[in-house]
Design a protein around this motif. Structure first.
Motif, mmCIF file in Angstrom:
data_model
loop_
_atom_site.group_PDB
_atom_site.id
_atom_site.type_symbol
_atom_site.label_atom_id
_atom_site.label_comp_id
_atom_site.label_asym_id
_atom_site.label_seq_id
_atom_site.Cartn_x
_atom_site.Cartn_y
_atom_site.Cartn_z
ATOM 1 N N PRO A 26 0.510 -0.727 -0.450
ATOM 2 C CA PRO A 26 -0.609 -0.083 0.054
ATOM 3 C C PRO A 26 1.074 1.188 -0.496
ATOM 4 N N LEU A 27 1.432 1.122 0.071
ATOM 5 C CA LEU A 27 3.458 1.818 0.465
ATOM 6 C C LEU A 27 3.957 1.692 -0.967
ATOM 7 N N GLY A 28 3.416 1.031 -1.625
ATOM 8 C CA GLY A 28 4.483 1.101 -2.771
ATOM 9 C C GLY A 28 6.140 0.720 -2.503
ATOM 10 N N LYS B 29 3.127 -3.282 5.248
ATOM 11 C CA LYS B 29 4.909 -4.411 6.294
ATOM 12 C C LYS B 29 5.039 -3.397 7.153
ATOM 13 N N SER B 30 5.367 -3.573 7.633
ATOM 14 C CA SER B 30 6.912 -3.162 8.481
ATOM 15 C C SER B 30 7.200 -4.191 9.347
ATOM 16 N N ALA B 31 8.713 -4.093 9.270
ATOM 17 C CA ALA B 31 9.091 -4.444 10.607
ATOM 18 C C ALA B 31 9.941 -3.852 11.831
ATOM 19 N N ASN B 32 9.551 -2.659 11.947
ATOM 20 C CA ASN B 32 10.080 -1.543 13.113
ATOM 21 C C ASN B 32 8.987 -1.521 14.061
ATOM 22 N N GLU C 260 8.480 1.196 15.911
ATOM 23 C CA GLU C 260 8.195 2.620 16.115
ATOM 24 C C GLU C 260 6.879 2.812 14.751
ATOM 25 N N ARG C 261 6.857 2.178 12.956
ATOM 26 C CA ARG C 261 7.225 2.411 12.514
ATOM 27 C C ARG C 261 4.934 1.363 12.722
ATOM 28 N N ILE C 262 5.548 0.669 12.871
ATOM 29 C CA ILE C 262 4.616 -0.680 12.865
ATOM 30 C C ILE C 262 3.139 0.781 13.985
HETATM 31 P P1 A2P Z 1 10.404 -1.335 7.555
HETATM 32 O O1 A2P Z 1 9.427 -3.246 7.729
HETATM 33 O O2 A2P Z 1 11.749 -1.605 7.777
HETATM 34 O O3 A2P Z 1 9.332 -0.296 8.124
HETATM 35 P P2 A2P Z 1 4.766 -1.881 1.974
HETATM 36 O O4 A2P Z 1 3.950 -2.263 2.567
HETATM 37 O O5 A2P Z 1 3.743 -1.133 0.730
HETATM 38 O O6 A2P Z 1 4.908 -3.129 0.423
HETATM 39 O O7 A2P Z 1 5.639 -1.412 2.250
HETATM 40 C C1 A2P Z 1 6.386 -2.053 2.741
HETATM 41 C C2 A2P Z 1 8.143 -1.330 3.446
HETATM 42 O O8 A2P Z 1 7.425 0.157 3.487
HETATM 43 C C3 A2P Z 1 9.370 -1.205 3.728
HETATM 44 O O9 A2P Z 1 10.351 -1.631 3.320
HETATM 45 C C4 A2P Z 1 9.506 -1.414 5.279
HETATM 46 O O10 A2P Z 1 9.952 -0.771 5.590
HETATM 47 C C5 A2P Z 1 9.138 0.661 4.486
HETATM 48 N N1 A2P Z 1 7.762 1.183 5.836
HETATM 49 C C6 A2P Z 1 6.769 0.693 6.500
HETATM 50 N N2 A2P Z 1 6.525 1.767 7.167
HETATM 51 C C7 A2P Z 1 6.866 2.671 7.055
HETATM 52 C C8 A2P Z 1 7.103 3.931 7.926
HETATM 53 N N3 A2P Z 1 6.296 4.466 8.287
HETATM 54 N N4 A2P Z 1 7.920 5.593 7.289
HETATM 55 C C9 A2P Z 1 8.829 4.268 6.396
HETATM 56 N N5 A2P Z 1 9.095 2.607 6.019
HETATM 57 C C10 A2P Z 1 7.853 2.233 6.301
#
Ligand code: A2P
Length: 275
Positions: free
Chosen positions: A190-192, A231-234, A236-238
């Protein structure tokens, strides 16, 4: 704690509109990310047999302290497992790895049209739902012709079509076709895959609203009525991605993002992906 809005599916069930995607995370990372997501308020996690992290997701579910009916779990049947007998092995293996008796949503991962088995596989999915192995059934990466084929052959439309969709890739014909058939659109990448976070128009809206670029994009998906699984592994970003629920976009800002489609596909083309 804030909770994600629920979206009604065509079988009468509901799906939390915001979930966690765990593509490209190994078992340990998926375990950590899923636990962090539950702590942040997510109640929906989206995995797949091919991600090879169902064990990690299942461990997080077991350790979460949440009851099974509070959590919405999606997994997907891999391409090589299409066909009547293979599909049954596929869902059994996924349930075993997740440690669950049933999932909430089971998807055919790609249509693989040249293999010619997706319609037969869809019949099997209908049986899985009748047997209670999954509450809802759907597809992923199906183009209009694939949706029409399974609806024509079985009379049953999928509840969900999970497709690549983000501001710079908006397949309008497919979105409209899903809507005509009563199929909820769920967006992967969804975030490309983070590329759209750098778009100047997104950054400008983020600056004006005080939200992050990711929050702006997630809010756009939610306002459009899509189900969204960043998707995020982090951790804080989750957490921060979940706080998109508290962000507001004006109709003008929505229109600006609606206008960013540039055909920027980041994943594979469903017309050509084969097992
Ligand atoms: P990370 O896992 O290190 O947070 P998509 O869901 O469109 O496939 O995007 C996933 C990518 O966007 C991953 O590389 C993830 O990295 C990164 N991402 C997810 N959330 C954020 C955020 N809030 N800010 C920056 N990058 C993000």
């Amino acid at each position: 704690m804030t909770s994600a809005p629920l979206k009604k599916l065509n079988d009468g069930t509901q799906i939390p509109q915001l979930g966690l995607g765990v593509f490209q995370l190994d078992n340990d990372a998926a375990h950590r990310a899923t636990l962090a997501a539950f702590e942040a308020g997510y109640r929906h996690v989206d995995t797949a047999a091919i991600y090879r992290n169902e064990v990690g997701v299942g461990r997080a579910i077991a350790e979460s302290g949440l009851s099974r009916d509070e959590i919405f779990v999606t997994t997907k049947l891999w391409n090589k497992a299409q066909g009547r007998e293979n599909a049954r092995v596929g869902i059994s293996r996924s349930l075993e790895k997740l440690g669950l008796d049933s999932v909430d949503l089971y998807l055919i991962h790609w249509p693989c049209p040249a293999a010619g088995r997706y319609a037969e596989t869809w019949e099997q999915m209908i049986d899985f739902r009748s047997e209670g192995l999954t509450r809802s059934i759907g597809v992923s990466n199906f183009l209009p012709e694939h949706l029409d084929t399974i609806v024509d052959e079985t009379g049953i439309a999928p509840s969900v079509n999970q497709i690549e969709l983000h501001p710079t890739f908006q397949p309008d014909d497919l979105i409209n076709h899903c809507s005509d058939l009563g199929v909820v659109v769920e967006c992967w990448s969804p975030l490309g895959q983070a590329a759209d976070l750098e778009h100047p128009e997104i950054l400008a809206i983020a600056e004006t609203t005080g939200a992050t670029a990711a929050q702006v994009i997630i809010r756009w998906h939610l306002n459009r009525g899509f189900v969204v699984i960043p998707k995020s592994a982090n951790p804080e970003r989750i957490r921060s991605n979940f706080a998109a629920l508290d962000v507001t976009l004006s109709s003008g800002q929505m229109e600006t993002i609606d206008g960013l489609n540039a055909g920027n596909r980041v994943g594979a083309d469903p017309a050509t992906v084969e097992p």
